[in-house]
Design a protein around this motif. Structure first.
Motif, PDB file in Angstrom:
ATOM      1  N   ASN A 297       0.849  -1.195   0.000  1.00  0.00           N
ATOM      2  CA  ASN A 297       0.000   0.000   0.000  1.00  0.00           C
ATOM      3  C   ASN A 297       0.883   1.242   0.000  1.00  0.00           C
ATOM      4  O   ASN A 297       1.752   1.402   0.847  1.00  0.00           O
ATOM      5  CB  ASN A 297      -0.918  -0.009   1.231  1.00  0.00           C
ATOM      6  N   LEU A 298       0.656   2.114  -0.971  1.00  0.00           N
ATOM      7  CA  LEU A 298       1.363   3.389  -1.022  1.00  0.00           C
ATOM      8  C   LEU A 298       0.346   4.486  -0.746  1.00  0.00           C
ATOM      9  O   LEU A 298      -0.346   4.956  -1.648  1.00  0.00           O
ATOM     10  CB  LEU A 298       2.029   3.590  -2.388  1.00  0.00           C
ATOM     11  N   ALA A 299       0.203   4.869   0.515  1.00  0.00           N
ATOM     12  CA  ALA A 299      -0.720   5.946   0.888  1.00  0.00           C
ATOM     13  C   ALA A 299      -0.030   7.267   0.619  1.00  0.00           C
ATOM     14  O   ALA A 299       1.001   7.566   1.211  1.00  0.00           O
ATOM     15  CB  ALA A 299      -1.103   5.823   2.361  1.00  0.00           C
ATOM     16  N   THR A 300      -0.569   8.052  -0.283  1.00  0.00           N
ATOM     17  CA  THR A 300       0.107   9.291  -0.684  1.00  0.00           C
ATOM     18  C   THR A 300      -0.853  10.458  -0.676  1.00  0.00           C
ATOM     19  O   THR A 300      -2.034  10.313  -0.936  1.00  0.00           O
ATOM     20  CB  THR A 300       0.704   9.131  -2.096  1.00  0.00           C
ATOM     21  N   ARG A 301      -0.315  11.644  -0.368  1.00  0.00           N
ATOM     22  CA  ARG A 301      -1.098  12.885  -0.398  1.00  0.00           C
ATOM     23  C   ARG A 301      -0.366  13.899  -1.270  1.00  0.00           C
ATOM     24  O   ARG A 301       0.358  14.761  -0.791  1.00  0.00           O
ATOM     25  CB  ARG A 301      -1.258  13.453   1.024  1.00  0.00           C
ATOM     26  N   GLY A 302      -0.490  13.768  -2.565  1.00  0.00           N
ATOM     27  CA  GLY A 302       0.120  14.742  -3.456  1.00  0.00           C
ATOM     28  C   GLY A 302       1.564  14.462  -3.820  1.00  0.00           C
ATOM     29  O   GLY A 302       2.139  15.157  -4.650  1.00  0.00           O
ATOM     30  N   SER A 303       2.198  13.435  -3.208  1.00  0.00           N
ATOM     31  CA  SER A 303       3.600  13.150  -3.510  1.00  0.00           C
ATOM     32  C   SER A 303       3.761  12.057  -4.553  1.00  0.00           C
ATOM     33  O   SER A 303       4.889  11.676  -4.880  1.00  0.00           O
ATOM     34  CB  SER A 303       4.331  12.726  -2.233  1.00  0.00           C
ATOM     35  N   LEU A 304       2.665  11.547  -5.108  1.00  0.00           N
ATOM     36  CA  LEU A 304       2.733  10.427  -6.043  1.00  0.00           C
ATOM     37  C   LEU A 304       3.637  10.696  -7.242  1.00  0.00           C
ATOM     38  O   LEU A 304       4.409   9.817  -7.629  1.00  0.00           O
ATOM     39  CB  LEU A 304       1.327  10.053  -6.509  1.00  0.00           C
ATOM     40  N   PRO A 305       3.591  11.861  -7.913  1.00  0.00           N
ATOM     41  CA  PRO A 305       4.410  12.045  -9.119  1.00  0.00           C
ATOM     42  C   PRO A 305       5.882  11.705  -8.913  1.00  0.00           C
ATOM     43  O   PRO A 305       6.502  11.111  -9.802  1.00  0.00           O
ATOM     44  CB  PRO A 305       4.215  13.529  -9.456  1.00  0.00           C
ATOM     45  N   ASN A 306       6.430  12.044  -7.771  1.00  0.00           N
ATOM     46  CA  ASN A 306       7.845  11.775  -7.544  1.00  0.00           C
ATOM     47  C   ASN A 306       8.116  10.386  -6.969  1.00  0.00           C
ATOM     48  O   ASN A 306       9.246  10.065  -6.583  1.00  0.00           O
ATOM     49  CB  ASN A 306       8.438  12.851  -6.642  1.00  0.00           C
TER      50      ASN A 306
END
Length: 586
Positions: free
Chosen positions: A203-212
């Motif tokens: 699980n990759l829980a991300t808040r806006g950092s997904l692009p990098n």
């Protein structure tokens, strides 16, 4: 002067972002970045409380990670605004009026009805098939990740599954479950929070950092949208599993590899070379700044029709620096510019620039221009059958340049006066030709400055240079005596060039030509300001523009066919310019 000039007040900007549920969060994140980049005082239109279809303000702030944005949140537009940023998938023309914009509406990736009516259109994603081109189309304007791979993957060891937005978290988990254990790759899924995922899935829980984070994976499975382009920029191949036929059309139009289900995706995963080939074709050429692009746009002093003051009319063609609209009450084509003019009507305009275009300077071309003026004067004087019983007719030539038409008018027995914005040209007329002339903008010059009223007012290839045509025609009317004549020439929108290819014709139109007329629109426009069109003659007949084949060394094969097509052009009124005479209605 443009609104965004340093001498002008700070811009007032309204952001209208897509906040409907089921449309992901990419629009919201992009507008948050824009809010930090845009120069001006920014309002963000977003109600405090959402509903079943739309997110509310608090929900949006959670998605954005509670960023401290330099905006004022508003429930309703509090304009007038100099600029409205419309970052929504669709909008109606009716909505455009609600934004209270005195300047320009910029549509970002906007489809639907509003796309044809916004002043400036930007596509950062591939638009739907069949829609009109935007002013700017560049996937490099996306917020592309800084972290990218040095090269495309040579094998697939890790797969990321992401479908964007909190509504699709369950779908992403379900697809990841199907994918896990079907190959020698690890599977990671993006969820909106602490969501339970099946065994064998990370699980990759991300808040806006997904692009990098994208560069860490060898393949991304997603649907059409920002993430797909961000992944290709990071040199990560993409497979699209789309939620609707609409997204499927967009994907295929852009050239992505698309599948209907995870089973098909697994088959595609075994053909990495094809995925990489598609990714290379789609990958943006480079990174550009959307904020810088918008900041550099000029806001015209006038964004309404030049003859009716109507707002939000249909766009006919769009280019990087300008948009052509149709004033549908008169059928007048008009242009709005979003970059400052580079043309200056100074000494170089008549000498260096003129010589580059025509092979001689304006003064060297004086005799030829005067000869054309003699023919025009003869056509005008035919409309004064009682000339012998009148006093000497007074003529005002607006945009007189160095005065060849004034000299032709004087030799025909008229009393000529000239007006031009070029002080050098006016000084030449006064010094060398001895005629009355006034330097300045006709829109600002009083009747007394030019010596009262006139029997004839002329503009030879001048009328198209005014963005406020209504002001100019009202001014001409005040300068003319009752039943006086207004004669002018201008490019012809229904000539052979315009008919063969309107987009290319408008692309080639000079940057300082704000209006393009034909016989019908000229008559309609003139009648609105108290004139009756009494003569219309097409000029600028060029048989080679019909596709006449070239002879040896590029010379035109002139002869029977050439002359025949020239005759047909004259009979059918297909010249690329025209001359018109209108009478002031008493």
């Amino acid at each position: 002067m443009d609104i965004n000039s340093t001498e002008q007040a700070r811009r007032r900007i309204l952001i209208v972002a897509e906040h409907r549920r089921g449309h992901g969060s990419g629009h919201l994140h992009r507008c948050a970045r824009l809010a930090r980049e845009l120069a001006g005082d920014i309002d963000w239109l977003l109600p405090v409380v959402g509903d079943g279809e739309h997110r509310g303000r608090e929900e949006v702030l959670v998605i954005l990670g509670a960023q401290d944005l330099p905006v004022r949140w508003v429930d309703t537009p509090a304009g007038p605004y100099d600029m409205v940023i419309l970052d929504r998938r669709t909008a109606s023309v009716h909505e455009l009026y609600e934004y209270n914009c005195r300047g320009i509406v910029i549509g970002i990736d906007v489809a639907g009805e509003a796309r044809d009516y916004v002043h400036y259109s930007i596509d950062t994603l591939e638009p739907p098939p069949g829609v009109a081109p935007a002013n700017i189309s560049d996937t490099g304007l996306l917020h592309l990740p800084k972290q990218i791979r040095d090269e495309w993957p040579k094998e697939i060891r890790s797969v990321l599954v992401v479908f964007g937005g909190e509504e699709r978290g369950d779908e992403a988990v379900s697809r990841a479950r199907e994918l896990a254990g079907c190959g020698d790759w690890s599977v990671t899924v993006v969820t909106p929070g602490e969501v339970e995922v099946p065994e064998g899935v990370q699980n990759l829980a991300t808040r806006g950092s997904l692009p990098n984070e994208l560069h860490r994976f060898d393949v991304v499975i997603t649907h059409f949208g920002l993430t797909a382009y961000e992944a290709t920029w990071a040199r990560v191949p993409v497979i699209l599993l789309n939620p609707s036929p609409y997204h499927e059309r967009l994907s295929r139009n852009a050239g992505f590899v698309t599948v209907r289900n995870i089973s098909a995706a697994i088959r595609r995963l075994r053909d990495l070379s094809r995925l990489i080939e598609a990714g290379r074709r789609i990958r943006p050429q480079g990174r550009s700044s959307l904020g810088h692009l918008i900041n550099d746009l000029s806001v015209p002093n006038r964004t309404t029709s030049p003859v009716t003051d109507r707002q939000f009319l249909p766009a006919v063609e769009r280019f990087g620096e300008r948009t052509f609209f149709l004033e549908n009450q008169t059928n007048l084509l008009y242009m709005q510019r979003f970059r400052p003019l580079s043309v200056s009507y100074d000494h170089d305009y008549f000498f260096t620039d003129y010589q580059k275009q025509y092979g001689k300077t304006y003064l060297e071309d004086f005799p030829h221009i005067k000869t054309m003026g003699e023919r025009r004067i003869s056509e005008i004087l035919r409309r004064f059958p009682d000339r012998g019983t009148r006093s000497v007719l007074r003529l005002l030539d607006i945009g007189c340049a160095y005065g060849p038409f004034l000299q032709a008018a004087a030799e025909a027995g008229l009393d000529p006066t000239g007006v031009d914005v070029s002080r050098d040209a006016v000084a030449y007329i006064q010094r060398e030709l001895g005629f009355s002339a006034c330097a300045g903008d006709i829109r600002l010059i009083d009747n007394d400055d030019v010596g009262g009223s006139f029997d004839i007012v002329t503009m030879w290839y001048v009328i198209e240079h005014f963005p406020d045509l209504d002001t100019v025609l009202e001014r001409v009317s005040t300068l003319l005596r009752p039943e006086g004549l207004f004669a002018f020439s201008t490019p012809h929108g229904r000539g052979v060039s315009g008919r063969r290819g309107q987009r290319e014709f408008l692309r080639q139109s000079p940057e300082d030509h704000y209006t393009i007329m034909d016989r019908a629109s000229a008559g309609n426009v003139l009648s609105r300001f108290g004139f009756q069109l009494i003569h219309f003659r097409t000029t600028g007949h060029h048989p080679e523009r019909f596709g006449i084949p070239l002879g040896k060394r590029g010379a035109l094969r002139k002869g029977f066919r050439y002359n025949l097509i020239g005759g047909v052009s004259r009979m059918a009124g297909l010249g690329d310019t025209f001359e018109a005479i209108a009478k002031k209605v008493p």
